[in-house]
Design an enzyme around this catalytic site. Sequence first.
Site, short mmCIF file in Angstrom:
data_model
loop_
_atom_site.label_atom_id
_atom_site.label_comp_id
_atom_site.label_asym_id
_atom_site.label_seq_id
_atom_site.Cartn_x
_atom_site.Cartn_y
_atom_site.Cartn_z
N ASP A 7 61.75 58.02 -61.37
CA ASP A 7 61.40 57.87 -59.96
C ASP A 7 59.93 57.47 -59.91
O ASP A 7 59.20 57.59 -60.90
CB ASP A 7 61.64 59.18 -59.22
CG ASP A 7 61.71 59.02 -57.70
OD1 ASP A 7 61.38 57.93 -57.20
OD2 ASP A 7 62.09 59.99 -57.02
N SER A 8 59.47 57.05 -58.73
CA SER A 8 58.07 56.67 -58.61
C SER A 8 57.15 57.89 -58.58
O SER A 8 56.01 57.83 -59.04
CB SER A 8 57.85 55.83 -57.35
OG SER A 8 58.19 56.57 -56.20
N GLY A 40 59.12 51.74 -52.51
CA GLY A 40 59.82 51.27 -51.32
C GLY A 40 59.26 49.97 -50.75
O GLY A 40 59.98 49.20 -50.14
N CYS A 72 66.36 58.47 -56.72
CA CYS A 72 65.59 57.66 -55.77
C CYS A 72 66.55 56.67 -55.15
O CYS A 72 67.21 55.91 -55.88
CB CYS A 72 64.46 56.94 -56.49
SG CYS A 72 63.60 55.70 -55.47
N ASN A 73 66.64 56.68 -53.82
CA ASN A 73 67.57 55.78 -53.15
C ASN A 73 67.18 54.32 -53.34
O ASN A 73 68.03 53.47 -53.60
CB ASN A 73 67.62 56.12 -51.66
CG ASN A 73 68.29 57.45 -51.41
OD1 ASN A 73 69.50 57.56 -51.47
ND2 ASN A 73 67.50 58.48 -51.15
N THR A 74 65.89 54.01 -53.25
CA THR A 74 65.44 52.63 -53.40
C THR A 74 65.77 52.10 -54.79
O THR A 74 66.31 51.00 -54.95
CB THR A 74 63.92 52.53 -53.15
OG1 THR A 74 63.64 52.92 -51.81
CG2 THR A 74 63.43 51.11 -53.36
N CYS A 179 66.19 60.36 -48.36
CA CYS A 179 65.09 60.16 -49.32
C CYS A 179 64.88 61.49 -50.02
O CYS A 179 64.77 62.53 -49.36
CB CYS A 179 63.82 59.73 -48.60
SG CYS A 179 62.34 59.67 -49.65
N THR A 180 64.84 61.48 -51.34
CA THR A 180 64.77 62.74 -52.07
C THR A 180 63.45 63.47 -51.85
O THR A 180 63.38 64.69 -52.03
CB THR A 180 64.97 62.50 -53.58
OG1 THR A 180 64.08 61.46 -54.03
CG2 THR A 180 66.41 62.08 -53.87
N HIS A 181 62.40 62.77 -51.43
CA HIS A 181 61.16 63.47 -51.09
C HIS A 181 61.41 64.50 -49.98
O HIS A 181 60.80 65.58 -49.99
CB HIS A 181 60.10 62.47 -50.61
CG HIS A 181 59.34 61.80 -51.70
ND1 HIS A 181 59.83 60.72 -52.39
CD2 HIS A 181 58.11 62.06 -52.22
CE1 HIS A 181 58.94 60.33 -53.28
NE2 HIS A 181 57.88 61.13 -53.20
#
Length: 260
Positions: A7-8, A40, A72-74, A179-181
Amino acid sequence: MRIALVDSGIGMLSTAAAVHAARPDADLFLSMDPDHMPWGARTPDEVIGRALAGARAAWEAAGGVDAVVVPCNTASVHGLSRLREEFEPAVPVIGTVPAIKPAARSGGPIAVWSTAATTRSGYQRRLVDTFAEGLEVTAVACVGLAEAVESADPLEVADAVSYAAGLTPPDVRAVVLGCTHYDLVGEQIVAGLGEGVALHTAAHAVAAQTLRRVGDLPHQGRPGRVRVLASGRPAELPTAALTYPAGRALMALESTARPL
């Protein structure tokens, strides 16, 4: 068992914590990308390149992994196919999909909280059309919320949650966190919306799917450990991660000073 999470930034924490809860002996390789975040705002090709770089870095650090998880969805939208081309069938690659399907089972109305880019995406519209047909679904662009969670600034989080809550119809009783955040500030979101709202997240479903795909590997006979990579470099969990319970739980497992 060695599992890479790509993930970022710290949006991966809720999924990593869910994997650890389900399989406490698994070694987790958290491959973050602070040099190029957020993803994103990047083009699909850039996202694919960063996701591949993160997965390759985790593979090299681990000497091979049993699964690559993309919480991460993106990155799942843009990079999953390319990651699967590179790693499967030898290594399963598990993506993240907003939990619209389970939210729809309870009926509407539903709100889907996502980043502005995901809210505009055909990907999210197709999920709604497929799994929530006939239900009232409101797409809420949570401007600034992921960034606020990443920075762990409580005032910025409160402002972003308040903004998104103001765009959410008052009769909504189920909110999908796209969004996982957002998982990391679930309590603040519930407080902003009211106790009658149920949150639907993907972390535990992704963890369960990961273990199904990996199969019944023998337990290691010791607690799992965590290794953190920052754009490919050995690192420690960001200070902001320790603001959240999932981050503090993973910190106790972190072992960056010695190889796994």
